[in-house]
Structures are given as structure tokens and as C-alpha cells.
Enzyme design. Structure first.
Site, PDB file in Angstrom:
ATOM      1  N   ASP A  60       0.854  -1.193   0.000  1.00 58.86           N
ATOM      2  CA  ASP A  60       0.000   0.000   0.000  1.00 58.86           C
ATOM      3  C   ASP A  60       0.885   1.236   0.000  1.00 58.86           C
ATOM      4  OD1 ASP A  60      -1.913   2.014   0.457  1.00 58.86           O
ATOM      5  OD2 ASP A  60      -3.127   0.703   1.724  1.00 58.86           O
ATOM      6  N   ASP A  71      -3.276   7.526  -3.201  1.00 52.02           N
ATOM      7  CA  ASP A  71      -3.233   6.366  -2.297  1.00 52.02           C
ATOM      8  C   ASP A  71      -3.640   5.151  -3.116  1.00 52.02           C
ATOM      9  OD1 ASP A  71      -3.462   4.619  -0.142  1.00 52.02           O
ATOM     10  OD2 ASP A  71      -5.118   5.693   0.826  1.00 52.02           O
ATOM     11  N   HIS A 130     -11.991   6.099   1.747  1.00 55.22           N
ATOM     12  CA  HIS A 130     -12.008   7.353   2.515  1.00 55.22           C
ATOM     13  C   HIS A 130     -11.720   8.531   1.607  1.00 55.22           C
ATOM     14  CE1 HIS A 130      -7.615   7.093   2.120  1.00 55.22           C
ATOM     15  NE2 HIS A 130      -7.826   5.799   2.228  1.00 55.22           N
ATOM     16  N   HIS A 138      -7.631  10.752   5.861  1.00 51.78           N
ATOM     17  CA  HIS A 138      -8.970  10.186   6.097  1.00 51.78           C
ATOM     18  C   HIS A 138      -9.985  11.288   6.369  1.00 51.78           C
ATOM     19  CE1 HIS A 138      -6.555   6.477   6.700  1.00 51.78           C
ATOM     20  NE2 HIS A 138      -7.568   5.967   6.041  1.00 51.78           N
ATOM     21  N   GLU A 163     -11.045   1.034  -1.416  1.00 50.55           N
ATOM     22  CA  GLU A 163     -10.079  -0.017  -1.105  1.00 50.55           C
ATOM     23  C   GLU A 163     -10.733  -1.262  -0.526  1.00 50.55           C
ATOM     24  OE1 GLU A 163      -7.183   0.852   2.010  1.00 50.55           O
ATOM     25  OE2 GLU A 163      -8.032   2.846   2.204  1.00 50.55           O
ATOM     26  N   GLU A 251      -6.609  -1.018  -4.282  1.00 51.46           N
ATOM     27  CA  GLU A 251      -7.028   0.361  -3.985  1.00 51.46           C
ATOM     28  C   GLU A 251      -6.619   1.318  -5.092  1.00 51.46           C
ATOM     29  OE1 GLU A 251      -5.083   2.076  -0.522  1.00 51.46           O
ATOM     30  OE2 GLU A 251      -6.637   3.621  -0.341  1.00 51.46           O
TER      31      GLU A 251
HETATM   32 MN    MN Z   1      -3.754   2.866   0.899  1.00 52.41          MN
HETATM   33 MN    MN Z   2      -6.448   4.304   1.640  1.00 49.83          MN
END
Ligand code: MN
Ligand code: MN
Length: 266
Positions: A60, A71, A130, A138, A163, A251
């Protein structure tokens, strides 16, 4: 680099260095979480762990420029878990296909749940997509990985990550004792010198998470424990489903436009 016998620490250091070479910053330490660990693990300073045959490896990555964050995550299968990976991958693709103004957030959760459950797995219910804001990972909206009541409507200009996590386990993650990732969440005077030094090192993070291995100060454990107990630093323990289970994750980060979506991490 993710293959049996490969070093977790080498992967983390190489990828983090690659990001810095581009001139971007890391939005958070590179997460590598194995098997039942769903998220929030990264290499420790003297990490001797190597990948093993059979591992399900979540990678990640969060990158930012001037606080604007991308992200993204993927899973590498060192075993025979193709269907598990397909579940989270298809869930992500299915949800992204739905994204446009006016769509309900709960429709995304429903699509994610369906792709995962029809393949015989469970979505992780207490991990979510998020919203992303400048220097903030977030924010609303929360994108559940199952059909959850409530949730709003997608609007142009929203930026968020979807995700899905698919698991052979319980569908819930809990904190492990291992903690390698932290963030500064408050400002207060601190007496302890190593704790002050640590805060100096993380000031430029502007609240974005940092790794224990990035902040090498004397009495580091004590400094971190003090800052956490004073509410100045927050700890992010490794999040795991039940022992022996396997979790996959995919994600992407998206921007909702007037007539559809831009996937910024594709
Ligand atoms: Mn992530
Ligand atoms: Mn994330």
C-alpha cells in the site's frame, strides 16, 4: 522484488527511495502487510523478515505533492490464491465503474460486497475507503466495503480512495501488538529531550504518518510511548484478521468529475 526469500526491508527502502527520487513525498510509510495482516505494517529498523512461499503480500503506497495525496494498493500472491486476489480486484473495478455524480455511496459498498461474496470470501467490514484532503488521509466520504445503511451521494470534485479487502477470515480486523507507524495529532510542550527531538524530526510531515524507522532518536521507545500517552502522537497498530486467514486488498484514488471519474493512480 516480492518473491520467496526477498527482504521486506529492501522492498520498503527501495520503493520509498524511488518516490523521493521523483521529487514527491511519501503520504505515509510504504505498507507491506502479510497474510492475515490487512494493513499498517511496514519494515522496522532491523527487520530481518523475508517473504515466504504462500504469502499474500499487500503493498500500500501513498505519495503526495504539496500535500495532495495519491493512495493505491495491490496484492502479490506467492501462493495459490488467485481467486482471493480476483475478489478484491473485481470489487474495486466494479465500484469504480459506478462512480459518477448522483450515485449513492451505499451502491459502491453493495457492488464491492457482491464481487467478494460471490467468490466465497468476506469483505473486511471495519476497513473502508475514505476521502482525501490536503495533508489529510482520512476525510469524508467513507466508502464501506459492504452494503451499509446511510452514506451520501457522490458529487463533482470529491476525491476519495476505494479499497476493498477480501478475506478468508472473519471479516473484521483488530489491533496487533506490533506498531511501526505513527502520526502527530497534537501540539503540547514536551520536557523529555528525545521526545522533543522526535517531534522536530516529524514536524515537516504536517500530520502525515511516519515510520518508527524514520525517527532514530535515543530512547526511541520511551519517547514514542510518552508522546502517545500525552495525546501528541497517535499509534497505528498492525490490523489483522484471525490467525491463519488470508487478506487481499486493491485500492485506487479517484476524482469525481461532472460526467464521470478520473482514476489518479491507474
Ligand atoms: Mn492505501
Ligand atoms: Mn487508503
Amino acid at each position: 522484488m516480492i518473491k520467496p526469500g526477498g527482504s521486506i526491508r529492501d522492498v520498503v527502502e527501495e520503493i520509498e527511495e524511488m518516490v523521493h527520487m521523483t521529487g514527491a513525498g511519501l503520504a505515509f510509510p510504504l505498507n507491506i502487510s502479510l497474510n492475515e495482516d490487512a494493513a499498517h505494517d511496514t519494515a522496522s529498523l532491523d527487520d530481518g523478515r523475508v517473504f515466504a512461499q504462500g504469502d499474500v503480500v499487500k503493498l500500500d503506497l501513498g505519495v503526495h505533492i504539496d500535500g495532495y495525496i495519491a493512495d493505491t494498493a495491490t496484492t502479490v500472491d506467492l501462493g495459490d490464491n488467485g481467486l482471493l486476489l480476483e475478489a478484491s480486484q473485481s470489487a474495486l473495478e466494479s465500484a469504480i465503474r459506478l462512480v459518477k455524480p448522483g450515485v449513492m455511496v451505499r451502491d459502491l459498498g453493495e457492488a464491492i460486497q457482491k464481487e467478494i461474496e460471490t467468490r466465497g470470501f468476506r469483505p473486511v467490514m471495519n476497513l473502508t475507503g475514505h476521502g482525501l484532503d490536503r495533508y489529510t488521509i482520512h476525510t469524508p466520504p467513507t466508502i464501506p466495503n459492504f452494503l451499509a445503511p446511510g452514506g451520501g451521494k457522490l458529487e463533482p470534485g470529491m476525491v476519495f480512495a476505494i479499497e476493498p479487502f477480501a478475506t478468508t477470515g472473519s471479516g473484521r480486523v483488530t489491533d496487533k501488538a506490533r506498531v511501526e507507524i505513527f502520526s502527530q495529532v497534537g501540539i503540547k510542550p514536551v520536557r523529555l529531550a528525545p521526545a522533543r527531538k522526535l517531534l522536530d524530526l516529524v514536524r515537516e510531515r504536517r500530520g502525515l504518518p511516519f515510520a518508527r524507522r524514520w525517527v532514530q532518536v535515543e530512547k526511541q521507545d520511551f519517547a514514542l510511548a510518552t508522546l502517545v500517552s500525552q495525546g501528541i502522537v497517535r499509534a497505528y497498530p498492525v490490523l489483522a484478521d484471525i490467525p491463519g486467514s488470508l487478506v487481499s486488498q486493491h485500492e485506487h484514488t479517484l476524482i469525481v468529475t461532472e460526467d464521470g471519474v478520473i482514476v489518479t493512480t491507474a
